[in-house]
Design a protein around this motif. Sequence first.
Motif, mmCIF file in Angstrom:
data_model
loop_
_atom_site.group_PDB
_atom_site.id
_atom_site.type_symbol
_atom_site.label_atom_id
_atom_site.label_comp_id
_atom_site.label_asym_id
_atom_site.label_seq_id
_atom_site.Cartn_x
_atom_site.Cartn_y
_atom_site.Cartn_z
ATOM 1 N N HIS A 193 1.831 4.917 7.228
ATOM 2 C CA HIS A 193 2.716 4.167 6.340
ATOM 3 C C HIS A 193 4.228 4.787 6.095
ATOM 4 O O HIS A 193 5.273 4.254 6.247
ATOM 5 C CB HIS A 193 2.056 3.677 5.228
ATOM 6 N N TYR B 281 -4.860 4.704 2.065
ATOM 7 C CA TYR B 281 -4.195 4.384 3.110
ATOM 8 C C TYR B 281 -3.330 5.658 3.644
ATOM 9 O O TYR B 281 -2.429 5.399 4.425
ATOM 10 C CB TYR B 281 -3.113 3.216 2.617
ATOM 11 N N THR C 266 2.037 6.354 -1.508
ATOM 12 C CA THR C 266 0.846 5.822 -0.506
ATOM 13 C C THR C 266 -0.368 5.694 -1.346
ATOM 14 O O THR C 266 -0.510 6.832 -1.855
ATOM 15 C CB THR C 266 0.752 6.275 0.812
ATOM 16 N N GLN D 134 -2.182 7.247 7.790
ATOM 17 C CA GLN D 134 -2.440 6.047 8.588
ATOM 18 C C GLN D 134 -0.902 5.773 8.915
ATOM 19 O O GLN D 134 -0.989 4.794 9.673
ATOM 20 C CB GLN D 134 -2.917 5.106 7.988
ATOM 21 N N VAL E 171 0.967 -1.224 0.022
ATOM 22 C CA VAL E 171 -0.002 -0.055 0.000
ATOM 23 C C VAL E 171 0.788 1.337 -0.017
ATOM 24 O O VAL E 171 0.245 2.337 -0.314
ATOM 25 C CB VAL E 171 -0.990 -0.127 1.189
#
Length: 128
Positions: A89, A84, A80, A87, A60
């Motif tokens: 990442h 997503y 990203t 969040q 992702v």
Amino acid sequence: MPSYSSEDLKCLLTSQAGGMTGPEEHFKLPADISLYRDDFGSFRFVSHVRYVGEPRQCPVAAIQVMVRFDMPPTVANAYTLPLYRRQGHFSRLCAEAARLLGPLTHSLDRSRLGEIAVAAVLRKQEKQ
């Protein structure tokens, strides 16, 4: 399940230069992160999630960190999937890259969203 038609993420998931730079080593890191490294200083960190009912994890988010000569490790590319974002990442990938490679710098050639992401990571680093 999200669409993987995003050219930006596909670019980061494909071995750099279409494999023309030689083979990459693949390492599975903790926290659903994979690392791909080639002999020319390219490190790709990929964040995965597992969907309910899916047997495999799906990528992702990804960053590419370049390590060259006496320059500090530099985040050159990042993406990203929209579903997503916000969040953590990108932050997790940067933290893992910094843990393995040392303090990171970020390319100055970045998009508006890139500016926002880098600012968020720098704010988190200041709080630590």
